[in-house]
Scaffold this motif. Structure first.
Motif, mmCIF file in Angstrom:
data_model
loop_
_atom_site.group_PDB
_atom_site.id
_atom_site.type_symbol
_atom_site.label_atom_id
_atom_site.label_comp_id
_atom_site.label_asym_id
_atom_site.label_seq_id
_atom_site.Cartn_x
_atom_site.Cartn_y
_atom_site.Cartn_z
ATOM 1 N N ALA A 1 0.874 -1.141 -0.069
ATOM 2 C CA ALA A 1 0.013 -0.017 0.042
ATOM 3 C C ALA A 1 0.965 1.413 -0.190
ATOM 4 C CB ALA A 1 -0.754 -0.005 1.037
ATOM 5 N N PRO A 2 0.344 2.209 -0.599
ATOM 6 C CA PRO A 2 1.356 3.468 -0.448
ATOM 7 C C PRO A 2 1.506 4.131 0.915
ATOM 8 C CG PRO A 2 -0.952 3.966 -1.741
ATOM 9 C CD PRO A 2 -0.666 2.710 -1.113
ATOM 10 N N SER A 3 2.629 4.448 1.487
ATOM 11 C CA SER A 3 2.829 5.073 2.512
ATOM 12 C C SER A 3 2.260 6.333 2.916
ATOM 13 C CB SER A 3 4.321 4.962 3.096
ATOM 14 O OG SER A 3 4.843 6.003 2.411
ATOM 15 N N PRO B 1 16.803 5.801 3.066
ATOM 16 C CA PRO B 1 15.827 5.410 2.178
ATOM 17 C C PRO B 1 14.479 5.507 2.848
ATOM 18 C CG PRO B 1 16.930 3.338 2.768
ATOM 19 C CD PRO B 1 17.915 4.776 3.355
ATOM 20 N N VAL B 2 13.494 5.894 2.098
ATOM 21 C CA VAL B 2 11.958 5.997 2.581
ATOM 22 C C VAL B 2 11.221 4.991 1.869
ATOM 23 C CG1 VAL B 2 10.020 7.449 2.749
ATOM 24 C CG2 VAL B 2 12.410 8.340 3.173
ATOM 25 N N GLY B 3 10.731 3.937 2.711
ATOM 26 C CA GLY B 3 9.826 2.991 2.081
ATOM 27 C C GLY B 3 10.532 2.162 0.835
ATOM 28 N N GLY B 4 11.911 1.891 1.475
ATOM 29 C CA GLY B 4 12.643 1.076 0.301
ATOM 30 C C GLY B 4 13.045 2.343 -0.739
ATOM 31 N N VAL B 5 12.810 3.194 -0.904
ATOM 32 C CA VAL B 5 13.230 3.947 -2.203
ATOM 33 C C VAL B 5 14.440 4.576 -1.843
ATOM 34 C CG1 VAL B 5 12.562 5.950 -3.542
ATOM 35 C CG2 VAL B 5 10.842 4.340 -2.841
ATOM 36 N N GLU B 6 15.508 4.532 -2.568
ATOM 37 C CA GLU B 6 16.752 5.129 -2.360
ATOM 38 C C GLU B 6 16.883 6.532 -2.831
ATOM 39 O OE1 GLU B 6 19.469 4.024 -0.591
ATOM 40 O OE2 GLU B 6 19.148 2.154 -0.161
ATOM 41 N N ILE C 1 4.723 0.658 1.194
ATOM 42 C CA ILE C 1 5.018 -0.151 2.240
ATOM 43 C C ILE C 1 4.563 -1.504 2.060
ATOM 44 C CG2 ILE C 1 2.877 0.161 3.566
ATOM 45 C CD1 ILE C 1 6.032 0.598 5.371
ATOM 46 N N ASN C 2 5.592 -2.683 2.150
ATOM 47 C CA ASN C 2 5.190 -3.775 1.769
ATOM 48 C C ASN C 2 5.229 -4.723 2.740
ATOM 49 O OD1 ASN C 2 5.155 -3.813 -1.327
ATOM 50 N ND2 ASN C 2 7.109 -2.932 -0.793
ATOM 51 N N LEU C 3 4.053 -5.142 3.523
ATOM 52 C CA LEU C 3 4.085 -6.112 4.570
ATOM 53 C C LEU C 3 3.714 -7.582 4.020
ATOM 54 C CD1 LEU C 3 1.388 -4.208 6.799
ATOM 55 C CD2 LEU C 3 3.933 -3.809 6.905
ATOM 56 N N ALA C 4 4.647 -8.452 4.426
ATOM 57 C CA ALA C 4 4.473 -9.663 4.123
ATOM 58 C C ALA C 4 4.595 -10.703 5.257
ATOM 59 C CB ALA C 4 5.669 -10.050 3.244
ATOM 60 N N SER C 5 3.753 -11.767 5.134
ATOM 61 C CA SER C 5 3.578 -12.694 6.022
ATOM 62 C C SER C 5 3.425 -14.374 5.424
ATOM 63 C CB SER C 5 2.462 -12.448 6.944
ATOM 64 O OG SER C 5 1.203 -12.853 6.125
#
Lengths: 355, 529
Positions: free
Chosen positions: B282-284, B377-382, B501-505
């Motif tokens: 989802a977008p942060s 990095p923000v939300g994995g974005v360098e 943001i990527n949540l994984a389970s």
């Protein structure tokens, strides 16, 4: 006979006095060096551009003047630099390394957790590295120019060339994710309770508490970080051992021993290795110091809460006293290692002892 | 074999056996997952930003995640929603002027020691945050006064309309603590407060979990609160939140079964997860944007709205978005898409318009420095690849930019002091409300960092005031919409990307929800059926 005994006793006493004088001299030098380290580290944290208050508080809180003011007062950042330095040194003499701007906890408490975590992997890594390097390096030197030597040289070259962090990621994916041979990241599994603190080494503390499950779990978590750190250290030490042993093998006393008809193994173990020990010892000291203070990337990959991780976070967050504390600890580590190496020089070499 | 060698061999075999036995410990989350369908232990991996277990002093993401599971707040957000605060410990009524908010504690709510939650606890909790001036969360209580009405009722008042207050009180920093327990352990409502040490090792909340242990560098352990009496019944006996700073290690742990949930995976990493895993992208609420300083003394030739317009239309936003991965979207304005008032669509590249604006700006091809933090990095974005692509796209439009990266701690100084002419930065909300994006306005905090005084654009400054003073949600949202549109047309900011943001389970876990404030909602996680 009694005259010989008296001479031996006098020599022994003289050696003891010499050692004590040496230790006293080193202690004084160490204090001066440590002061220098504190001065330099503290100065660097002041010189480096950036506002530690903003770094610690973050955007929202740093926009609140009341919070900024209270924070500066609490941590003495409203004082001139030289007053802060003298307060810091004064506290240091009482064993107080100050308080972390980020965690609000005493830096000494943070370091008391981080240092043993790193020391544990460094300790096992250096033991394994030394054992393997002595065997491989000696073997390569003894069989100079033959296949064994060539293989050892190529393998160690590969070991030196592979970046440690890459090896860490690779081995973690292979041995943990694919093969399930080792445990996951961190010092212990999340379902295991940490041992009551005695030494800070989880393996030893679990053993001392008679907790075999915890001990085996800690071993499982240590395996990969120790392996990865050992690989690079083995490569470095092996090449150095080979060179040192080669030098001694060409010396007259080694040749004489062989000429007397002693077996190759006895010559190497009894004469050559002893002669090559001093330079190896120096490098082992440096390698151990490096393992204790420079394992940031390996700690990051294995989520190891050690000194490297602490130092990185402290620097990134401009956590001034934490950075200074790390500098001090690393300084102490190298001083102690150098001292131990120097004392061992005396133990291994009678010429050093008597001089 | 000679005797000494037999000893060495035996020792080696013993050592190898010990190592292998230890190594076979294997996958802790899998080992506990037999019980995860009926509770058991849940292991969550995240890169820690954790400083304390004291809610009143906490204001960092991991702290919010953990403390949201341990403490209740007066109101809360449910699931991924960040627009409508719902009752948690209390229900709320407000007056017509939006200056008085009356909270009534719901019946039956108890702390983990079994004592009931009272108005005194609410007053103490909120007054503590307001009174501890070195608390990071102190600013949340700015301008708010708290008064007890009766044992079950508390009134929060502000001097000016404050429609954002319901969103503010959802913040875990404003959690309600058991005042008697905290006071007994050094808690006060002023700077003498000394409860932090105790709260770093214990908890005094009414949430579904209690704190068993907290280590700021390695892990936090939460256990089920048997006395919990709210809506989010604890689904696990124990939750272990671990500090795993590297996303690659989080991924390996999740795949290898050592953890159940990974919080900080990048878009590329979740793309290849395959079967057996659930991903919530989802977008942060963070926005990456370019700042074009309007102060001539700082920006020189580029300090003009026309230059900002040229930059805005020179960029190919789709190409920039390629760098951000799953969950990321184009920033349609200074307000991220999940908040009321956000623009429906973003700017499209128009090189003709960009060149015309550039000609009108007076810019004649000078080298300009693009400053940005390169270690954050923000939300994995360098930031570095984004800056490089911006540089490349601007060049095509006739703007010559050179890259000037620096560590965050160094770069942030000239940014907040409005000394950067052209820079790449990010902004996230202080709390889950659109008013957190009004600081971009002229004369406001971020606006001033772009040398943009209130008088530079009186019409947008008026829209900011209108939104701040609104007394109805509809009027406020309408003002937000006008503000977002005006900012996109003529502001000195060029919003680029809202990172995902990527949540994984593992599929054994359900209820994976992203929230703007606490990132992952530990309360909603439960074993999949």
């Amino acid at each position: 006979m009694s005259e010989t005994k008296a001479i031996a006793t006098r020599t022994s006493r003289k050696a003891q006095h010499t050692l004590l004088r040496f230790l006293a001299r080193r202690a004084v030098t160490s204090v001066i060096l440590l002061f220098g380290i504190v001065l330099v580290t503290f100065s660097l944290t002041v010189i480096v551009p950036g506002d530690p208050v903003r770094a610690a508080l973050g955007e929202g809180a740093a926009s609140n003047p009341a919070t900024v003011e209270a924070f500066r007062q609490k941590y003495g950042l409203d004082q001139p630099v030289w007053i802060r330095f003298f307060i810091y040194v004064g506290n240091l003499l009482r064993g107080d390394l100050g308080t972390s701007l980020k965690s609000g906890q005493p830096v000494s408490a943070d370091l008391a957790k981080a240092v043993p975590a790193t020391a544990e992997i460094a300790f096992y890594a250096i033991i394994i590295s030394l054992a393997v390097a002595i065997v491989l390096g000696t073997l390569a030197a003894y069989r100079r120019g033959k296949v064994t030597d060539q293989v050892v040289r190529v393998v160690t070259l590969i070991g030196l060339s592979i970046p440690t962090f890459w090896m860490a990621i690779l081995t973690y994916q292979l041995f943990f994710m694919q093969l399930h041979w080792v445990s996951g990241s961190g010092r212990i599994s999340p379902t295991i309770t940490p041992p009551p603190r005695i030494t800070g080494f989880y393996t030893i503390d679990y053993l001392l508490n008679g907790d075999s499950v915890g001990f085996l779990d800690a071993i499982g978590h240590l395996a990969l970080p120790v392996l990865v750190l050992s690989l690079f250290t083995i490569a470095t030490l092996t090449r150095f051992v080979r060179t040192s042993v080669l030098e001694v093998l060409d010396m007259d006393y080694a040749r004489a021993a062989r000429a007397k008809g002693l077996s190759g193994r006895r010559v190497v173990v009894g004469y050559v290795l002893r002669g090559a020990a001093l330079p190896i010892l120096t490098l082992v000291g440096i390698a151990f110091g490096s393992l204790l203070s420079g394992t940031v990337l390996v700690e990051a990959v294995f989520a190891w809460p050690g000194l490297g991780t602490y130092a990185y976070n402290a620097s990134k967050n401009l956590d001034l006293l934490a950075v200074t504390g790390v500098g001090l600890v690393v300084g102490v580590i190298y001083l102690v290692i150098n001292l131990v190496v120097d004392v061992l020089y005396g133990v291994l070499d009678p010429r050093v002892r008597l001089s | 074999m000679a005797r000494p060698y037999r000893h060495v061999a035996a020792a080696l075999v013993a050592a190898a056996a010990i190592v292998l036995a230890g190594c076979s410990g294997g996958n802790s989350a899998n080992n506990s997952s037999n019980s995860s369908s009926s509770g058991g232990t849940l292991v969550v991996d995240t890169a820690f930003s954790l400083e304390t277990g004291d809610p009143g002093r906490n204001y960092v993401p991991t702290g919010n995640m953990v403390l949201h599971a341990v403490y209740d707040t007066l109101l809360t957000f449910q699931g991924a929603d960040s627009t409508t605060p719902k009752p948690d410990l209390a229900t709320m009524k407000q007056n017509a002027d939006a200056t008085e908010f009356t909270f009534t504690i719901q019946d039956g709510r108890k702390f983990s020691d079994g004592t009931p939650v009272t108005a005194d606890d609410v007053v103490f909790s909120l007054d503590s945050v307001a009174g501890i001036t070195d608390s990071k969360a102190n600013f949340l209580m700015a301008g708010i006064t708290v008064a007890k009405v009766d044992d079950k009722t508390v009134k929060l008042s502000t001097k000016t309309p404050s429609l954002q207050l319901p969103a503010i009180v959802t913040n875990p920093s404003l959690a309600i603590v058991n005042s008697k327990v905290v006071q007994k352990n050094g808690g006060t409502t002023d700077d003498k407060d000394a409860a932090k040490t105790w709260l770093d090792a214990n908890s005094a909340g009414s949430g579904p979990y209690t704190l068993q242990s907290l280590d700021l560098t390695s892990q936090v352990v939460l256990v089920k609160n048997d006395k919990y009496d709210g809506d989010d019944k604890p689904a696990y006996d124990k939750i272990v939140v671990r500090n795993i700073s590297q996303s690659s290690t989080q991924l390996t742990n999740l795949k290898g079964g050592d953890s159940n949930v990974a919080v900080d995976l990048s878009g590329d990493q979740v793309k290849n997860l395959g079967d057996g895993f659930t991903v919530n992208s989802a977008p942060s609420a963070e926005t990456l944007f370019l700042l074009i300083n309007q102060d001539k003394n700082v920006g020189g030739a580029t300090a003009s709205p026309k230059f900002a317009e040229a930059v805005r239309y020179a960029l190919d936003y789709d190409k920039l978005l390629e760098l951000a991965g799953s969950g990321s979207v184009q920033a349609t304005g200074v307000i991220p898409p999940m908040f009321p008032g956000a623009n429906k669509s973003g700017v499209k590249q128009d090189l003709e318009k960009a060149k015309a604006a550039l000609a009108a700006s007076g810019y004649t091809g000078q080298e300009i420095k693009l400053q940005f933090p390169n270690d954050n990095p923000v939300g994995g974005v360098e930031f570095t690849p984004v800056a490089e692509r911006v540089q490349e796209q601007l060049k095509a439009a006739g703007i010559n930019a050179t890259l000037a990266p620096a560590p965050f701690a160094t770069e942030v100084q000239p940014y907040v002091k409005a000394q950067e002419a052209f820079s790449l930065w990010y902004w996230g909300p202080d709390y889950a409300d659109t008013s957190s994006f009004l600081p971009f306005g002229p004369g406001q905090k971020v606006g001033l960092r772009a040398g943009w005084a209130a008088e530079a654009d009186a019409s947008i400054a008026d829209l900011v005031t209108k939104a701040q003073n609104a007394t109805s949600v509809d009027a406020r949202n309408s003002a937000f919409g006008d503000y977002a549109k005006a900012m996109q047309e003529s502001g000195p900011f060029v919003p680029l990307i809202v990172p995902g943001i990527n949540l994984a389970s593992s599929t054994k876990v359900a209820g994976l929800e992203y929230n703007v404030t606490w990132t992952l909602d530990l309360r909603t996680l439960h074993p999949a059926k």
